[in-house]
Design a protein around this motif. Sequence first.
Motif, mmCIF file in Angstrom:
data_model
loop_
_atom_site.group_PDB
_atom_site.id
_atom_site.type_symbol
_atom_site.label_atom_id
_atom_site.label_comp_id
_atom_site.label_asym_id
_atom_site.label_seq_id
_atom_site.Cartn_x
_atom_site.Cartn_y
_atom_site.Cartn_z
ATOM 1 N N LEU A 345 0.842 -1.199 0.000
ATOM 2 C CA LEU A 345 0.000 0.000 0.000
ATOM 3 C C LEU A 345 0.874 1.246 0.000
ATOM 4 N N LEU A 346 0.749 2.036 -1.076
ATOM 5 C CA LEU A 346 1.458 3.316 -1.173
ATOM 6 C C LEU A 346 0.626 4.391 -0.503
ATOM 7 N N ASP A 347 1.183 5.024 0.513
ATOM 8 C CA ASP A 347 0.457 6.020 1.291
ATOM 9 C C ASP A 347 0.677 7.418 0.714
ATOM 10 N N ASP A 348 0.404 8.427 1.511
ATOM 11 C CA ASP A 348 0.431 9.843 1.115
ATOM 12 C C ASP A 348 1.788 10.239 0.527
ATOM 13 N N GLY A 349 1.750 11.193 -0.436
ATOM 14 C CA GLY A 349 2.970 11.785 -0.957
ATOM 15 C C GLY A 349 3.312 11.431 -2.385
ATOM 16 N N TRP A 350 2.422 10.769 -3.101
ATOM 17 C CA TRP A 350 2.761 10.280 -4.448
ATOM 18 C C TRP A 350 2.300 11.213 -5.572
ATOM 19 N N PHE A 351 1.667 12.347 -5.282
ATOM 20 C CA PHE A 351 0.971 13.142 -6.292
ATOM 21 C C PHE A 351 1.421 14.597 -6.256
ATOM 22 N N GLY A 352 0.955 15.345 -7.281
ATOM 23 C CA GLY A 352 1.255 16.771 -7.366
ATOM 24 C C GLY A 352 2.476 17.044 -8.228
ATOM 25 N N ASN A 353 2.354 17.987 -9.162
ATOM 26 C CA ASN A 353 3.480 18.369 -10.014
ATOM 27 C C ASN A 353 3.823 19.850 -9.885
ATOM 28 N N LYS A 354 2.851 20.723 -10.112
ATOM 29 C CA LYS A 354 3.129 22.147 -9.904
ATOM 30 C C LYS A 354 3.479 22.403 -8.450
ATOM 31 N N TYR A 355 2.773 21.722 -7.556
ATOM 32 C CA TYR A 355 3.040 21.823 -6.115
ATOM 33 C C TYR A 355 3.228 20.398 -5.580
ATOM 34 N N PRO A 356 4.431 19.851 -5.664
ATOM 35 C CA PRO A 356 4.634 18.451 -5.266
ATOM 36 C C PRO A 356 4.261 18.213 -3.805
ATOM 37 N N ARG A 357 3.760 17.031 -3.550
ATOM 38 C CA ARG A 357 3.328 16.645 -2.202
ATOM 39 C C ARG A 357 4.537 16.106 -1.429
ATOM 40 N N ASP A 358 5.410 17.008 -1.016
ATOM 41 C CA ASP A 358 6.572 16.627 -0.224
ATOM 42 C C ASP A 358 6.338 16.844 1.267
#
Length: 721
Positions: A345-358
Amino acid sequence: MTKPISCFLMIFGLATAVSAQHGKQIVVATKSTTLIFTVSTDQKLYQSYLGQKLTNPADQDLLTASRKGAYIAAGMEDLFEPAIRMVHADGNPSLDLRYVTHNQHQDDENVTTTNIMLQDPKYPVEVVLHFTTYNQENVIKEWTEVRHHEKKPVTLTNYASSMLHFEASKYWLSQFDGDYMTEMRMKESQLTPGIKILDSKLGTRAQMYRSPSFYLSLNKPSDENSGELIAGTLAWSGNFQCSFEIDQQNSLRMITGMNPYASEYKLLPGKTFETPAFIFTYTKSGKGDATRNLHRWARNYGVLDGNKPRLTLLNNWEATHMDFNQDVLVELFDGANKLGVDLFLLDDGWFGNKYPRDADKTALGDWQADRKKLPGGIGYLVNAANKKHLQFGIWLEPEMVSPKSELYEKHPDWILKLPNREESYSRNQLVLDLINPKVQDFIYDMVNELLIKNPGIAFIKWDCNRMLTNSYSPFLKDNQGNLFIDYNRSLFDILRRLREKHPHLPIMLCAGGGGRVDYGGLKYFTEFWPSDNTDALERVFIQWGYLNFFPSLTVSSHVTSMGKQSLKFRTDVAMMGKMGYDIRVKNLTPEEIKFSNQAVKTYKRISEVIWFGDLYRLVSPYEENRAVLMYASPDKSSAVLFNYLLNFRRKEYMGKVLLQGLDPMKRYQIREINLLPDTKSTQAEDGKTYSGDYLMTVGLNLSAGKIAPLTSAVFELIAEK
């Protein structure tokens, strides 16, 4: 105003309707419980009886009609809390409900539904009380529908799902409350004259502070095996209110339903207002019997695919948080294989390009794979996992938006926020206005397209990390009193659409932990996340609380590195529910990996008994410094026994444990399982054989020999053939 011809013809056309007669009884019954209503000479509907099923049906005729209204409306002669209050289009704040007709129809050999229509003789308003009985499970589901044909909208300020009355010398309430990381703490107290209210005003993640699940014991406190009580729970993910009011004659009026707080609901002519279901079971055999009734009902009727197996998984959150890339994740797949689990299971943090989810300050709403972290996209991870014989799952928080996101920039009108006020954040995020059909379509399309483009996704974790503040919907305009209710109805509408397209995809219900755990939501989900607190000692109490009302295959319980307990203790605690892992596998020693791999195999072997067996709580951690519970297979051929020693004082004596749920005539061999590699059991009972009668009458000594705090043991009992 004159009352119209019934607008519930679809309901009342399903079976032969019965016209009003003076003294008529309407019987709602399961195999063990009877709820009886009586129609008085003035066509008022009263509750005459709720209790153990009478052996002789003729005795029902001896019941006198009490003056306990079945669904009491405000504004007339009653002086206490009403089930319903309506302000008519002309400003009249009263409602007078009279019996008109009822019908009963059998859905199948186990399920029967009763519909009772009430009408106001002066205003074109109809209220239908619905009762569905589940005969073998001894469970009753109750809900209400309200409809009117006035020329303008009416305002509903109270709208109960259920009103029930009780007559006892004393009343005891067991409630379950807490906070983030301290969910489902059980407290019991005696009710006194006046009103006691369990409620929520949080909007969403509404159950963070308390649960709409409870025990109500009559005459004396109930224990696991004795006592008259009902166990009840509301199938609603939003604001709820459960009130318990004792009047001057020591009668108890219990009302459950959506919380009317800040929810003066405008109901348009011809529209139906439907309340969520209140689900309850009555028993004279204690809390354990009530729990088993609810568990059987839930697996058969309340939870998605409740009689099907569940997946074991490894979550990456503890290993990486949001600091990962494609290569790191693929390396973690090897850890999942070492454990032997079914899914990564991949949790939070895998999305967003203009504002990456870091970090948790950006990108919610921008559900595109981060091209920097995941250049191959989600599809690459799905394929890579499948090549390593793993299924792949993914985390989503579809209801939320980050102020720093492309979605926020494009659609500021899609967000719940107050006009002329500063935005108020929780976890650096805001809530989407789900009442807006465009937002509903956006969420549905996003999830649906993710699954269509990546058909190998086998699991979703659906999170919700904040409550409703900024509670104003631009879409509702002048009808803001509808917001709290329509938000959750809209959520269910989205989930309903997704389930039509993806009927059996496993989805975990999460709300920053256990902030949304109810049978309104669980009919769309296969399991839930009880708490972000995964300390195994704390989880004994948290999971103990949830298991009162929800079956074990719904209670996600992960082995993590939180807490100072041994890996074995943490694993044994996770085994009492739906086991998974959220741990840094690379930090485990070879011996710990070997133990964990064997533990997964053991769990898969015994999981059928844990998931589908009957739960017996033998020793409560609220009463002793240990917790003992067991699951017994329905045919009594096998059982799994969990023994957790908590924090206790030196030389503290612990007595024998009486088992339950076995066949007294069968003989059972006892084996300690889930042992550490290359170790043998030190339990005195290991390898012995006893009759079921002995185990339930004399019991087992589970604390013999050298014992220590925060240790545990798991036993398997197999009946001789």
